[in-house]
Design a protein around this motif. Structure first.
Motif, PDB file in Angstrom:
ATOM      1  N   SER A  18       0.822  -1.209   0.000  1.00 27.65           N
ATOM      2  CA  SER A  18       0.000   0.000   0.000  1.00 27.65           C
ATOM      3  C   SER A  18       0.858   1.261   0.000  1.00 27.65           C
ATOM      4  O   SER A  18       0.478   2.273  -0.580  1.00 27.65           O
ATOM      5  CB  SER A  18      -0.912   0.015   1.229  1.00 27.65           C
ATOM      6  OG  SER A  18      -1.786  -1.070   1.195  1.00 27.65           O
ATOM      7  N   GLN A  19       2.000   1.193   0.664  1.00 32.49           N
ATOM      8  CA  GLN A  19       2.877   2.358   0.802  1.00 32.49           C
ATOM      9  C   GLN A  19       3.581   2.710  -0.509  1.00 32.49           C
ATOM     10  O   GLN A  19       3.771   3.879  -0.825  1.00 32.49           O
ATOM     11  CB  GLN A  19       3.915   2.075   1.890  1.00 32.49           C
ATOM     12  CG  GLN A  19       4.925   3.165   2.108  1.00 32.49           C
ATOM     13  CD  GLN A  19       5.976   2.777   3.147  1.00 32.49           C
ATOM     14  OE1 GLN A  19       5.892   1.737   3.793  1.00 32.49           O
ATOM     15  NE2 GLN A  19       6.975   3.628   3.307  1.00 32.49           N
ATOM     16  N   TYR A  20       3.973   1.700  -1.272  1.00 38.08           N
ATOM     17  CA  TYR A  20       4.776   1.929  -2.474  1.00 38.08           C
ATOM     18  C   TYR A  20       3.964   1.654  -3.743  1.00 38.08           C
ATOM     19  O   TYR A  20       3.251   0.662  -3.826  1.00 38.08           O
ATOM     20  CB  TYR A  20       6.011   1.019  -2.480  1.00 38.08           C
ATOM     21  CG  TYR A  20       7.013   1.358  -1.398  1.00 38.08           C
ATOM     22  CD1 TYR A  20       7.917   2.400  -1.576  1.00 38.08           C
ATOM     23  CD2 TYR A  20       7.053   0.640  -0.204  1.00 38.08           C
ATOM     24  CE1 TYR A  20       8.837   2.720  -0.589  1.00 38.08           C
ATOM     25  CE2 TYR A  20       7.975   0.955   0.786  1.00 38.08           C
ATOM     26  CZ  TYR A  20       8.859   1.996   0.583  1.00 38.08           C
ATOM     27  OH  TYR A  20       9.768   2.311   1.554  1.00 38.08           O
ATOM     28  N   ASN A  21       4.122   2.526  -4.736  1.00 43.16           N
ATOM     29  CA  ASN A  21       3.474   2.335  -6.032  1.00 43.16           C
ATOM     30  C   ASN A  21       4.239   1.350  -6.901  1.00 43.16           C
ATOM     31  O   ASN A  21       3.718   0.897  -7.917  1.00 43.16           O
ATOM     32  CB  ASN A  21       3.371   3.666  -6.795  1.00 43.16           C
ATOM     33  CG  ASN A  21       2.411   4.614  -6.138  1.00 43.16           C
ATOM     34  OD1 ASN A  21       1.429   4.205  -5.543  1.00 43.16           O
ATOM     35  ND2 ASN A  21       2.701   5.900  -6.245  1.00 43.16           N
ATOM     36  N   ASN A  22       5.479   1.080  -6.535  1.00 41.15           N
ATOM     37  CA  ASN A  22       6.350   0.243  -7.360  1.00 41.15           C
ATOM     38  C   ASN A  22       6.967  -0.850  -6.506  1.00 41.15           C
ATOM     39  O   ASN A  22       7.501  -0.576  -5.438  1.00 41.15           O
ATOM     40  CB  ASN A  22       7.480   1.081  -7.966  1.00 41.15           C
ATOM     41  CG  ASN A  22       6.979   2.361  -8.580  1.00 41.15           C
ATOM     42  OD1 ASN A  22       6.203   2.343  -9.505  1.00 41.15           O
ATOM     43  ND2 ASN A  22       7.413   3.490  -8.048  1.00 41.15           N
TER      44      ASN A  22
END
Length: 175
Positions: A18-22
């Motif tokens: 959830s924290q990172y888009n990648n």
């Protein structure tokens, strides 16, 4: 690992997804402890988080977030799996590429899959494409450069024209 420990790992993974888009899913099997430590240090230096987890726990974490969104990744969850989380879409790809070059005899880590800005990339053959992705700041820089270019040409043309007119006006005065 008991059920509570598994649930803790799933919750940790869910928060990272959830924290990172990648994120990148890699295979680090057959790397020595020293090589894995070197890879982890490189990741840390480049602000990329590297986590190792069981494939079933990764799958459960992704399914609980959005099973349709991540469906293309599930087939890549086999063997030894290390996850790389990053704000930059291409930094993990650059780390993998440079790690392979520094350790010429290695073909590891192998890219199994990558999730970059809601796009799924499957297979190690996508690594080159991922290293060429433009970051947000690179794209902004290119747009600014493109916007400034015509203005610079107009100013340069006006200055050039002003010099030519000034030279013509000065010539009769010199006579």
């Amino acid at each position: 690992m008991n059920k509570d420990q598994k649930n803790e790992v799933i919750e940790l993974l869910k928060s990272k997804f959830s924290q990172y888009n990648n994120f990148y899913i890699t295979n680090t099997e057959s790397l020595t402890v020293a090589q894995v430590n070197d890879l982890r240090k490189t990741c840390f230096d480049k602000q990329v988080e590297m986590k190792v987890a069981k494939n079933t726990l990764i799958r459960k974490a992704l399914e609980s977030l959005d099973s349709e969104k991540y469906a293309g990744i599930f087939d890549s969850l086999h063997g030894v799996t290390a996850l790389m989380f990053s704000d930059s879409p291409k930094e993990p790809a650059l780390i993998i590429s440079s790690f392979r070059k520094a350790n010429a005899k290695l073909e590891k880590p192998v890219l199994k899959a990558a999730f970059v800005a809601d796009e799924i990339f499957i297979g190690d053959n996508q690594l080159t494409a991922l290293t060429n992705i433009k970051t947000k700041n690179e794209l902004i820089g290119e747009v600014i450069g493109l916007l400034q270019s015509p203005a610079k040409r107009v100013i340069a043309a006006l200055l050039e024209k002003g010099k030519k007119e000034g030279a013509v006006e000065e010539a009769p005065a010199a006579e």
